[in-house]
Enzyme design. Structure first.
Site, PDB file in Angstrom:
ATOM      1  N   GLY A 192      -9.098  -5.449  34.644  1.00 32.42           N
ATOM      2  CA  GLY A 192      -7.826  -5.848  34.068  1.00 32.42           C
ATOM      3  C   GLY A 192      -7.888  -7.056  33.169  1.00 32.42           C
ATOM      4  N   TYR A 233      -6.986   2.579  25.531  1.00 32.71           N
ATOM      5  CA  TYR A 233      -5.784   3.353  25.852  1.00 32.71           C
ATOM      6  C   TYR A 233      -5.058   3.843  24.596  1.00 32.71           C
ATOM      7  CZ  TYR A 233      -6.829   1.022  30.222  1.00 32.71           C
ATOM      8  OH  TYR A 233      -7.481   0.550  31.328  1.00 32.71           O
ATOM      9  N   GLY A 266     -12.132  -2.641  31.667  1.00 31.99           N
ATOM     10  CA  GLY A 266     -12.050  -1.511  30.754  1.00 31.99           C
ATOM     11  C   GLY A 266     -11.573  -1.962  29.399  1.00 31.99           C
ATOM     12  N   CYS A 276      10.337  12.868  16.833  1.00 29.12           N
ATOM     13  CA  CYS A 276      11.785  12.915  16.945  1.00 29.12           C
ATOM     14  C   CYS A 276      12.254  12.200  18.211  1.00 29.12           C
ATOM     15  CB  CYS A 276      12.254  14.368  16.927  1.00 29.12           C
ATOM     16  SG  CYS A 276      14.039  14.528  16.755  1.00 29.12           S
ATOM     17  N   GLU A 277      11.989  10.902  18.263  1.00 29.59           N
ATOM     18  CA  GLU A 277      12.383  10.036  19.367  1.00 29.59           C
ATOM     19  C   GLU A 277      12.676   8.649  18.807  1.00 29.59           C
ATOM     20  OE1 GLU A 277      12.730  10.716  22.563  1.00 29.59           O
ATOM     21  OE2 GLU A 277      11.654  12.622  22.846  1.00 29.59           O
TER      22      GLU A 277
END
Length: 433
Positions: A258, A392, A295, A363-364
């Site tokens: 993290g 990510y 990561g 379309c959001e």
């Protein structure tokens, strides 16, 4: 459709460049301004947009910095940050083990050349088919380690004949991270309740080879969150000493990863050496080796996303800059309200900056990369670069709205090669019966 129009892009032949990465200083963070604008423009012209670019030389540098800071510990790469084979092979060659969150990630690690002894599978409410597959692979790779976050998962493994290397994931009641959705350390979904771990350790010791304990605070940890991370490590040290007094020595205590990177231009990078020293001190005296599993830190600043402007619209409250990458390409801004630096690669140095909202084609209303951000005045056809997209980014890409996923190019020394081709509209229906 030509590559510049966002088509399938070039074939897998390598593009050779004359400017290899020779940065011997290995800085703590690579800012977006340090990427060569001309080279990014050439890549976009050749391979089309949207396009992910991952610099494996930078991945290697980040691995080296982690190993130097945690020189006496084991560093395991959290594969979920970026599972591309080019990245996994680079990380493996750099000497990091692999921490996998699914059967698919285990398979990717094996395909990239990892040995079973270098793989830890951390099961979170694993589907039956995941356990079936991992146990099957364990029979060929008996040194593979399985981490369980529930007593029930240990029972399910035993039912499948698994009696190998087992690690228990604890829930230490302490979470940290850049957004509430990634703070796992205090979330009941993750890990065995802290006080139940010693009893579970005693109960599984006869049926499995109990080798370690595991915990993870969350993702994107920096600043004030570091104190919560140290508290997690301290609790894991206490827990390890309790468990060892009951079942004997453990091989390792894994305190997760993290470690954050600065996404904003004015944020300082982690002092990784200080973090490593504080982690060792917080853990205290345990028989097992301290393990960490970064990561994001390995790949975030090694990647950029390239996207081309297709629409510029003056609206009453904003100048909307429409681009060909959206939340299906880079989900983090929509999902976490995450900040990514954005640069107009096409603009000359003297182009006036305007306040712009960069929006994608989905379309959001959430399909927005930034709002009211100062950018060198974007014009239709301009190329924008989105920084810190290596972690990510591609992993969370989807085909929502039936939009094909982008291509990805890997840079190594003076060469660029296509490592994931652009999906086509035909690909979208190939799985349909």
């Amino acid at each position: 459709m030509t590559p510049a129009d966002g088509g399938a892009g070039a074939d897998a032949s390598a593009e050779t460049e004359s400017e290899p990465n020779t940065d011997a200083e290995n800085p703590q963070i690579r800012r977006l301004s340090e990427w060569d604008a001309d080279r990014l423009a050439r890549l976009a012209d050749e391979y089309g947009t949207p396009l992910y670019v991952i610099d494996t030389d930078r991945v290697e540098e980040n691995c080296a910095r982690l190993q130097e800071a945690f020189s006496a510990e084991e560093v395991r790469y959290a594969v979920k940050a970026h599972t591309g084979r080019a990245v996994l092979e680079t990380v493996r060659e750099a000497g990091l083990a692999a921490e996998c969150a699914s059967a698919g990630e285990v398979e990717r690690a094996l395909n990239a050349g990892y040995e079973g002894s270098e793989i830890q599978y951390t099961a979170v409410n694993p589907p039956a088919r995941d356990l079936d597959h991992v146990v099957d692979r364990w029979r060929d790779h008996p040194e593979l380690t399985v981490t369980v976050g529930a007593a029930d998962t240990a029972d399910r493994l035993h039912e499948r004949g698994f009696d190998g290397r087992l690690c228990i994931r604890a829930n230490p009641g302490v979470g940290a991270g850049h957004h509430e959705k990634v703070r796992t350390g205090a979330n009941a979904k993750f890990g065995v309740p802290y006080d139940d771990v010693p009893e579970l350790a005693e109960s599984v010791a006869d049926d499995f080879d109990l080798v370690g304990l595991h915990a993870h605070a969350g993702s994107g940890i920096s600043g004030d969150d570091l104190s919560n991370h140290r508290e997690l490590v301290r609790r894991m040290g206490e827990l390890a000493r309790d468990v060892e007094s009951r079942v004997g020595s453990l091989e390792f205590v894994d305190v997760g990863g993290g470690f954050g990177v600065p996404y904003r231009e004015d944020e300082p990078p982690l002092d990784l050496d200080s973090v490593a020293d504080a982690t060792r001190e917080a853990l205290g005296d345990v028989s097992g080796t301290l393990a960490v599993e970064p990561g994001r830190y390995v790949v975030a600043d090694a990647g950029v996303l390239l996207t081309r402007v297709n629409t510029v619209k003056e609206a009453p409250d904003a100048t909307v800059v429409g681009v060909d990458a959206g939340m299906t390409t880079l989900l983090r801004p929509a999902m976490y309200d995450a900040y990514h630096e954005i640069r107009n690669v096409s603009a000359a140095d003297d182009v006036e900056a305007i306040s712009a909202t960069v929006a994608g084609p989905i379309c959001e209303s959430a399909d927005v990369m930034c709002e009211n951000r100062l950018l060198a005045h974007p014009r239709r056809g301009n190329l924008l670069a989105v920084g810190n997209a290596g972690a990510y980014g591609y992993e969370m890409a989807s085909t929502y709205n039936s939009r094909p996923r982008p291509a990805e190019v890997a840079l190594s020394g003076g060469a660029a090669r296509l490592v994931r081709r652009r999906e086509t509209l035909t690909d979208l229906t190939e799985l349909e019966a």
